[in-house]
Scaffold this active site. Sequence first.
Site, PDB file in Angstrom:
ATOM      1  N   CYS A 117       7.438  -0.085   1.636  1.00  9.50           N
ATOM      2  CA  CYS A 117       6.472  -0.963   0.962  1.00  9.50           C
ATOM      3  C   CYS A 117       7.235  -2.054   0.209  1.00  9.50           C
ATOM      4  CB  CYS A 117       5.596  -0.156   0.007  1.00  9.50           C
ATOM      5  SG  CYS A 117       4.517  -1.206  -1.019  1.00  9.50           S
ATOM      6  N   CYS A 131       6.597  -2.042  -3.599  1.00  6.35           N
ATOM      7  CA  CYS A 131       7.336  -0.968  -4.279  1.00  6.35           C
ATOM      8  C   CYS A 131       8.814  -1.342  -4.425  1.00  6.35           C
ATOM      9  CB  CYS A 131       7.190   0.358  -3.522  1.00  6.35           C
ATOM     10  SG  CYS A 131       5.605   1.181  -3.795  1.00  6.35           S
ATOM     11  N   ASP A 179       3.400 -15.189  -5.261  1.00  4.84           N
ATOM     12  CA  ASP A 179       3.253 -14.956  -3.816  1.00  4.84           C
ATOM     13  C   ASP A 179       4.302 -15.786  -3.093  1.00  4.84           C
ATOM     14  OD1 ASP A 179       2.290 -15.050  -1.042  1.00  4.84           O
ATOM     15  OD2 ASP A 179       0.392 -14.298  -1.822  1.00  4.84           O
ATOM     16  N   HIS A 223       2.292   2.954  -6.458  1.00 12.73           N
ATOM     17  CA  HIS A 223       1.764   2.621  -5.138  1.00 12.73           C
ATOM     18  C   HIS A 223       0.349   3.159  -4.937  1.00 12.73           C
ATOM     19  CE1 HIS A 223       2.100   1.516  -0.875  1.00 12.73           C
ATOM     20  NE2 HIS A 223       1.382   2.606  -0.656  1.00 12.73           N
ATOM     21  N   GLY A 271      -8.618  -8.586   5.538  1.00 11.11           N
ATOM     22  CA  GLY A 271      -7.472  -9.490   5.419  1.00 11.11           C
ATOM     23  C   GLY A 271      -6.319  -8.926   4.618  1.00 11.11           C
ATOM     24  N   HIS A 321      -0.316  -2.173  -0.342  1.00 13.06           N
ATOM     25  CA  HIS A 321      -0.152  -1.818  -1.760  1.00 13.06           C
ATOM     26  C   HIS A 321      -1.118  -2.792  -2.420  1.00 13.06           C
ATOM     27  CE1 HIS A 321       2.810  -0.930  -5.315  1.00 13.06           C
ATOM     28  NE2 HIS A 321       1.755  -1.556  -5.799  1.00 13.06           N
ATOM     29  N   HIS A 323      -3.470  -5.380  -4.107  1.00 17.00           N
ATOM     30  CA  HIS A 323      -3.049  -6.500  -4.955  1.00 17.00           C
ATOM     31  C   HIS A 323      -4.174  -7.507  -5.114  1.00 17.00           C
ATOM     32  CE1 HIS A 323      -1.900  -7.277  -0.751  1.00 17.00           C
ATOM     33  NE2 HIS A 323      -2.051  -8.574  -0.979  1.00 17.00           N
ATOM     34  N   HIS A 370      -5.050 -11.414  -5.733  1.00 11.92           N
ATOM     35  CA  HIS A 370      -4.515 -12.781  -5.677  1.00 11.92           C
ATOM     36  C   HIS A 370      -5.163 -13.615  -6.776  1.00 11.92           C
ATOM     37  CE1 HIS A 370      -2.828 -12.544  -1.487  1.00 11.92           C
ATOM     38  NE2 HIS A 370      -3.719 -11.576  -1.393  1.00 11.92           N
TER      39      HIS A 370
HETATM   40 ZN   LIG Z   1       3.921   0.125  -2.713  1.00 12.39          ZN
END
Ligand SMILES: [Zn+2]
Length: 143
Positions: free
Chosen positions: A5, A8, A31, A47, A94, A99, A101, A103
């Site tokens: 990942c 991670c 990003d 995670h 999408g 993991h 997240h 945006h």
């Molecule tokens: Zn992760």
Amino acid sequence: MESGCIFCKILAGQAEASMVYRDAQVSAFMDIQPVNPGHVLVVPNTHAEDLAALDTATGRRIFEIAQQIAAAIYRSDLRSEGINLFLADGEAAGQDVFHIHMHIVPRFDEDGFGLKFGPDYANLPARAELDLAAGLLRAQLGT
Ligand SMILES: [Zn+2]
């Protein structure tokens, strides 16, 4: 830490990132493929592949920090006439890094970014169809 990942790895200091914020629960970094300059990701430090795996306390913290970063973007010299918060849960939505997240995307007129609506979007559903969907969800929520 989940092997393989990338988030991670970033959180463990094993991959490079431009960090914006970190506390005991969440971290935020730029990003690497921004929609616009100033595009930030907020991630849980532990995670969690998707929303179902994310504990609600951490989910609240992700939103809280996203809100603070959005305010920071507005106050900064980064170009931003608006901001989108966007979270993709699942590949069909999408999600590209599994993991979870959030945006935070600075937006401005004619930046070329947007959501694409399906062909039936202009056809508003009947109230009965909305009520049916609401009933399905109420049954799951137990309300
Ligand atoms: Zn992760």
